[in-house]
Design a protein around this motif. Structure first.
Motif, PDB file in Angstrom:
ATOM      1  N   LEU A   8      -6.777   3.271  14.463  1.00 24.60           N
ATOM      2  CA  LEU A   8      -8.185   2.425  14.014  1.00 24.60           C
ATOM      3  C   LEU A   8      -8.567   1.546  15.609  1.00 24.60           C
ATOM      4  N   LEU A   9      -7.526   1.429  16.116  1.00 23.15           N
ATOM      5  CA  LEU A   9      -7.829   0.502  17.531  1.00 23.15           C
ATOM      6  C   LEU A   9      -8.406   1.345  18.665  1.00 23.15           C
ATOM      7  N   LYS A  10      -8.196   2.789  18.557  1.00 24.60           N
ATOM      8  CA  LYS A  10      -8.641   3.493  19.597  1.00 24.60           C
ATOM      9  C   LYS A  10     -10.099   3.613  19.474  1.00 24.60           C
ATOM     10  N   LYS A  16     -18.390   5.102  21.568  1.00 22.68           N
ATOM     11  CA  LYS A  16     -18.869   4.936  23.275  1.00 22.68           C
ATOM     12  C   LYS A  16     -20.249   5.467  23.381  1.00 22.68           C
ATOM     13  N   LEU A  17     -20.399   6.587  22.883  1.00 16.96           N
ATOM     14  CA  LEU A  17     -21.730   7.161  22.910  1.00 16.96           C
ATOM     15  C   LEU A  17     -22.836   5.957  22.637  1.00 16.96           C
ATOM     16  N   GLU A  18     -22.626   5.654  21.538  1.00 18.41           N
ATOM     17  CA  GLU A  18     -23.748   4.641  21.055  1.00 18.41           C
ATOM     18  C   GLU A  18     -23.742   3.489  21.883  1.00 18.41           C
ATOM     19  N   LYS A  19     -22.649   3.137  22.587  1.00 21.11           N
ATOM     20  CA  LYS A  19     -22.816   1.852  23.377  1.00 21.11           C
ATOM     21  C   LYS A  19     -23.756   2.115  24.643  1.00 21.11           C
ATOM     22  N   ARG A  20     -23.055   3.399  25.051  1.00 18.25           N
ATOM     23  CA  ARG A  20     -24.119   3.958  26.211  1.00 18.25           C
ATOM     24  C   ARG A  20     -25.683   3.861  25.926  1.00 18.25           C
TER      25      ARG A  20
END
Lengths: 307, 253
Positions: A8-10, A16-20
């Protein structure tokens, strides 16, 4: 650590893609905002220089009728009265909108209500084609067809507000038409059904329900067309006559803000009064397009509350 | 014996292109009664309902045969005035959508179409119709505000008032309560029962309890055919056909 918790923490690849992606979007928006702010700053700093650097009175600028930035009057004040161009711009815009609106709404009604199949198949591509024609073509046709016709009918040179109106009318017609089509199409079918079920003829339904429900959209279309007419430079400049005089009738040579700008801006020296005065005209244009924008948004909001 | 039927239909077929959506419907409707049309989706009951005021006319590639009469007048006759027909046969739709006007303008819409301008007549019609549609108390102080500000149930009752104002003989309702909550639905049901003394009401519904509660006659459609027309009490307690029994006991549909 327990493996589920570890998983869950990974951070997932998708997150990551969403953030980028969000970062890229933000950058693009900031760039657009920056460009808009820069344009405003640039035009305003130049345009306002006429008033605080060259000491031209704002009221005189807006109401005096003599435009000749190279000369000074008996009080030593440069002759920069922009009223003829302001009047010229507003006249061609309003006349073009007045003539184009009934045609555009009529065509839109035909395409959506009366003959949706044939109307859409023939008229829609035609209007879309008209949108894509470059304005120099409109101007050229105005110059070679409209101006001589006006000259023969009314005398004079043929250049003037009337010729400008004719060219702008054809230019904004497709814009107003296709936006009106969208507005009419957005009227839900159940309004038409309910109206018919109450014993309305097709014309009564169009007139009393469809047009009324589409009113905000239609107004937006008209204002959009006006904004386009107000900002159009090249085609108008080719047929209006380019004399910075108060238009006394519709067939005498006149000028608009845009036509004076395009003609003059290459022939003046940066920082000179002549140049600054043109920037002031540009500032007026910019502010007017802002006003048109606000009006469109205001109509849109009013329409949204209603339906 | 009930009065003579107000609407008669004989051997009504309807084709969408090659597809036969109605396969020969014989159905009569009596005045001052509520007839419920029930059946699974796609059974043709809404299509049939829309035939009764010719709402299907505008659909392309449609073919209608058979004989539908209102007061013995063939409503598909070539000299039939469709506007007059729709004044006699009003229709309420599934979605509660009044026009984006004020409540008042919604109710008088049909009257204004007919050219009535007398303010007193219109005022009177608004009050009578809204009262008959059981929505007068909630709306009498906000008549000139937008009808879209009302709740779904109130909107649907305004839509019904809009139809009542034209004083039709027949009211068609196409699933009038399926978009509404149960309380609004039961108010509209009650209202329809109160209205039936003055009107002939024909209602398509997916809600079997509603049909059982509100209607006098029930017509069961299946696959483009009329399976059974019966008094509602009999239909739900002792249906004549096997398919009817299967449907009301929930075995299909």
């Amino acid at each position: 650590m327990d493996p589920i918790r570890q998983r869950l923490l990974k951070k997932s690849r998708q997150a990551k893609l969403e953030k980028r992606g969000r970062l890229i979007g933000l950058l693009c928006i900031s760039l657009i905002v920056l460009v808009v702010v820069a344009i405003f700053y640039f035009v305003a700093s130049r345009g306002l220089a006429t008033f605080y650097h060259d000491k031209v009175n704002l009221w005189d600028f807006l109401t005096k009728q003599v435009w000749n930035p190279g000369t000074k009057d008996s009080h030593g004040v440069p002759a920069v009265g922009a009223l003829p161009m302001i009047v010229g711009s507003f006249l061609v815009t309003i006349f073009a909108a007045l003539v184009a609106t009934p045609f555009a709404i009529g065509a839109a009604i035909f395409m959506t209500e009366i003959s949706p199949r044939r109307g859409m198949r023939i008229l829609k591509p035609v209007t879309e084609l008209l949108v894509g024609i470059p304005s120099v073509v409109y101007g050229f046709i105005g110059l070679t067809v409209v101006v001589p016709v006006i000259r023969r009918l009314f005398g004079g040179t043929g250049f003037g507000i009337l010729a400008g109106t004719c060219v702008l009318f054809v230019m904004i017609l497709p814009t107003v038409t296709s936006m009106s089509v969208d507005a009419l199409k957005a009227v839900p079918r159940y309004y038409r059904d309910a109206s018919a079920a109450l014993g309305a003829t097709r014309w009564q339904t169009i007139y009393k329900v469809v047009l009324r429900a589409a009113m905000p959209g239609l107004l937006t279309a008209i204002v959009f067309g006006m904004a386009r007419a107000f900002g159009e430079a090249l085609a108008v400049q080719m047929v209006i006559g380019n004399a910075a005089l108060m238009p006394h009738n519709l067939v005498s040579p006149a000028a608009t803000l845009t036509s004076v700008l395009t003609l003059g801006i290459g022939n003046t020296i940066m920082g000179s009064l002549e140049n600054n005065a043109l920037w002031s005209l540009a500032l007026i244009l910019l502010l007017m397009s802002l006003v048109f924008n606000l009006v469109i948004r205001w109509i849109g909001r009013k329409g949204a509350v209603k339906s | 014996m009930a009065a003579a039927p107000i609407i008669t239909s004989r051997d009504v077929h309807l084709y969408y292109g090659k597809h036969e959506a109605l396969k020969g419907i014989d159905l009569d409707f009596n005045p001052q009664q509520i007839t419920a049309l029930i059946g699974p989706s796609g059974s043709g009951k809404s299509t049939y309902l829309r035939l009764l005021n010719r709402m299907n006319d505008l659909i392309p590639n449609i073919k209608i045969t058979g004989d539908i009469r209102l007061y013995q007048q063939d409503i598909y006759a070539s000299d039939m005035d469709i506007v007059q027909l729709r004044k006699e046969v009003g229709m309420v739709f599934q979605q509660p959508h009044p026009f984006p006007f004020s409540i008042y303008d919604n109710v008088v819409y049909g009257l204004r179409l007919a050219g009535i301008k007398d303010r007193a007549v219109l005022d009177q019609a608004v009050e009578t119709s809204l009262k008959a549609a059981a929505v007068w108390t909630e709306t009498k102080d906000i008549l000139h505000e937008s009808a879209l500000a009302l709740s779904g149930g109130q909107r649907q009752r305004v839509c019904i008032a809009r139809v009542l104002a034209v004083k039709p003989a027949v009211i068609l309702l196409d699933e009038p309560t399926s978009a509404l909550d149960p309380i609004s639905s039961s108010k509209i049901e009650q209202m329809l029962v109160d209205l039936k003394k003055d009107y002939t009401i024909i209602m398509v519904t997916h809600n079997l309890q509603q049909a059982a509660r509100a209607s006098d006659k029930t017509a069961f459609f299946l696959d483009g055919q009329l399976v059974e027309l019966n008094d509602t009490v009999n239909f739900f307690t002792a249906p004549a056909k096997k398919e009817s029994e299967d449907y009301i006991s929930g075995r299909f549909g």
